[in-house]
Design a protein around this motif. Structure first.
Motif, short mmCIF file in Angstrom:
data_model
loop_
_atom_site.label_atom_id
_atom_site.label_comp_id
_atom_site.label_asym_id
_atom_site.label_seq_id
_atom_site.Cartn_x
_atom_site.Cartn_y
_atom_site.Cartn_z
N ALA A 156 -18.62 19.79 -65.32
CA ALA A 156 -18.16 19.32 -64.19
C ALA A 156 -18.46 18.19 -64.17
O ALA A 156 -17.43 17.24 -63.76
N ALA A 157 -19.79 17.50 -64.44
CA ALA A 157 -20.14 16.13 -64.57
C ALA A 157 -19.43 15.74 -65.79
O ALA A 157 -18.82 14.29 -65.44
N LEU A 158 -19.25 16.19 -66.87
CA LEU A 158 -18.38 15.61 -67.99
C LEU A 158 -16.88 15.30 -67.32
O LEU A 158 -16.26 14.27 -67.68
N ASP A 159 -16.31 16.49 -66.86
CA ASP A 159 -14.99 16.35 -66.28
C ASP A 159 -14.55 15.36 -65.66
O ASP A 159 -13.18 14.85 -65.37
N ALA A 160 -15.64 15.08 -64.96
CA ALA A 160 -15.24 13.94 -63.81
C ALA A 160 -14.95 12.56 -64.56
O ALA A 160 -14.39 11.63 -63.99
N TYR A 161 -15.11 12.44 -66.00
CA TYR A 161 -14.70 11.06 -66.41
C TYR A 161 -13.54 11.36 -67.22
O TYR A 161 -13.00 10.19 -67.51
N LEU A 162 -12.79 12.50 -67.07
CA LEU A 162 -11.38 12.25 -67.71
C LEU A 162 -10.29 11.77 -66.86
O LEU A 162 -10.29 11.82 -65.60
N ILE A 163 -9.50 11.24 -67.54
CA ILE A 163 -8.07 10.44 -66.76
C ILE A 163 -7.11 11.60 -67.13
O ILE A 163 -6.82 12.09 -67.86
N ASP A 164 -6.16 11.42 -65.90
CA ASP A 164 -4.99 12.43 -66.14
C ASP A 164 -4.24 12.20 -67.23
O ASP A 164 -3.92 10.70 -67.52
N THR A 165 -3.68 12.95 -67.68
CA THR A 165 -2.70 12.86 -68.99
C THR A 165 -1.68 11.73 -68.68
O THR A 165 -1.25 11.22 -69.63
N THR A 166 -1.03 11.99 -67.46
CA THR A 166 0.26 11.12 -67.26
C THR A 166 -0.39 9.66 -67.27
O THR A 166 0.86 8.89 -67.31
N GLU A 167 -1.36 9.16 -67.10
CA GLU A 167 -1.79 7.78 -67.32
C GLU A 167 -1.41 7.17 -68.85
O GLU A 167 -0.98 6.08 -68.90
N ALA A 168 -1.25 8.32 -69.52
CA ALA A 168 -0.63 7.65 -70.99
C ALA A 168 0.61 7.47 -71.06
O ALA A 168 1.19 6.50 -72.07
N LEU A 169 1.28 7.84 -69.91
CA LEU A 169 2.97 7.67 -69.98
C LEU A 169 3.57 6.65 -68.92
O LEU A 169 4.41 6.48 -68.66
N SER A 170 2.43 5.82 -68.49
CA SER A 170 2.55 4.93 -67.34
C SER A 170 3.85 3.97 -67.63
O SER A 170 4.34 3.47 -66.62
N GLN A 171 4.14 3.66 -69.00
CA GLN A 171 5.12 2.74 -69.39
C GLN A 171 6.52 3.26 -69.45
O GLN A 171 7.37 2.87 -69.40
N LEU A 172 6.65 4.77 -69.19
CA LEU A 172 7.97 5.56 -69.24
C LEU A 172 8.45 5.56 -67.57
O LEU A 172 7.40 5.78 -66.71
N PRO A 173 9.67 5.86 -67.45
CA PRO A 173 10.24 6.13 -66.14
C PRO A 173 9.63 7.47 -65.70
O PRO A 173 9.60 8.51 -66.50
N HIS A 174 9.41 7.60 -64.50
CA HIS A 174 8.88 8.69 -63.75
C HIS A 174 9.91 9.42 -63.01
O HIS A 174 10.60 8.98 -62.11
N LEU A 175 10.11 10.91 -63.04
CA LEU A 175 10.65 11.70 -62.26
C LEU A 175 9.91 12.65 -61.77
O LEU A 175 9.33 13.35 -62.32
N ALA A 176 9.85 12.84 -60.26
CA ALA A 176 9.10 13.93 -59.44
C ALA A 176 9.92 15.02 -59.36
O ALA A 176 11.34 14.84 -58.67
#
Length: 309
Positions: A234-254
């Protein structure tokens, strides 16, 4: 029939922005992170030489499917060039191949920098991962072969001289995919008539991840002291960044639950209304913040190309 093997490790996904230490290989770093996180899959977005330190984005789980979007991003390096020697590897690791007693002054260094800004032709180092007739250049170089590596275009967005003394100069460069900073050092030295090689190299940025996201390896290793495995993970996982951050330059659709089900089955969804997104060759869809798919927006539809669990 034998049952398919269950993957070892946890099915976690996300990005870890590692501050890779000096004298530690990128592949070695990925293996260490995969082991620490007990992850099923791991991969990195852009090799850093063992003698380089700094930002090494590491993808875990489904985030490995987004690696190409980070590989293509801009990068920033801080580096020092030592004058007076050219080396076989263009850094401290190689044998000295040329020497000179000449040393450039600051004015001479500043005068050559415009030649290395914009789209330039660059020959990768002999010791590089470039493939020549199906073999890695560094494998051929280790066998003693001198090979002709063709020049290729790379993009240098910004190149700044930070400071200089008699024997060394420090720079910052913002560049595109495929740029070899070691080649810059080699070519600077040749242009200035004094020879040169990389003496220090640190990567501080890989788009879209900022420097403040970096986590030192020592910080993660220190968590091994936590005896309870669930607490440690759990302490390690706290350092993870959401996968979507790698796609921030792309258009997003909810999307809605029904739309997400269709997409995950490989089907397109229709996009209607005045708020419908514009056509785009690549975009990503999320459901309540979770990544559903990467696809294209075409002819009023979102068409999935890569689907996420």
């Amino acid at each position: 029939m034998s049952k398919p093997r269950k993957p070892k490790g946890r099915p976690i996904s996300g990005w870890l922005i590692l501050d890779k230490p000096f004298d530690f290989g990128s592949t070695e770093a990925v293996s260490k992170i995969k082991w620490l996180f007990k992850a099923q899959k791991a991969g990195h977005a852009g090799t850093l030489d063992p003698l380089a330190s700094g930002m090494l984005p590491i993808a875990l789980g489904d985030a490995t499917k987004t690696v190409p979007y980070v590989m293509d991003g801009r990068k920033i390096y801080e580096f020092a060039v030592a004058w007076g020697e050219e080396r076989s590897t263009d850094d401290l690791e190689g044998e000295v191949t040329q020497t000179s007693d000449a040393r450039p002054d600051e004015a001479a260094i500043l005068a050559i920098l415009p030649r290395y800004t914009g789209t330039i032709e660059q020959i990768p180092p002999q010791f590089s991962a470039i493939k020549i007739a199906g073999e890695r250049a560094y494998d051929l170089a280790r066998e003693g072969e001198t090979i002709e590596i063709p020049a290729r275009e790379v993009e240098i967005h910004r190149l700044t001289l930070l400071r200089a003394d008699k024997d060394r100069a420090w720079f910052e460069v913002e560049c595109g995919k495929g740029t070899y900073v070691r080649s810059l050092a080699r070519d600077f030295g040749r242009d200035l008539g004094c020879y040169g090689h990389i003496a220090e190299l640190r990567r501080t940025y890989v788009a879209p991840f900022d420097e403040d996201k970096m986590v030192p390896l020592a910080t993660l290793v220190a968590l091994e002291e936590i005896e309870d495995q669930d607490e440690r993970l759990a302490a390690l996982d706290a350092y993870l960044i959401d996968t979507t951050e790698a796609l921030s330059q792309l258009p997003h659709l909810a999307v809605t639950d029904d739309q997400a089900r269709r997409i995950r089955s490989g089907n397109p969804i229709i996009l209607r209304g005045r708020d419908a997104p514009l056509p785009a060759p690549e975009a990503y869809a999320t459901l309540k913040g979770d990544l559903v798919a990467i696809g294209a927006i075409e002819e009023g539809e979102f068409r999935p190309k890569r689907v996420f669990g």
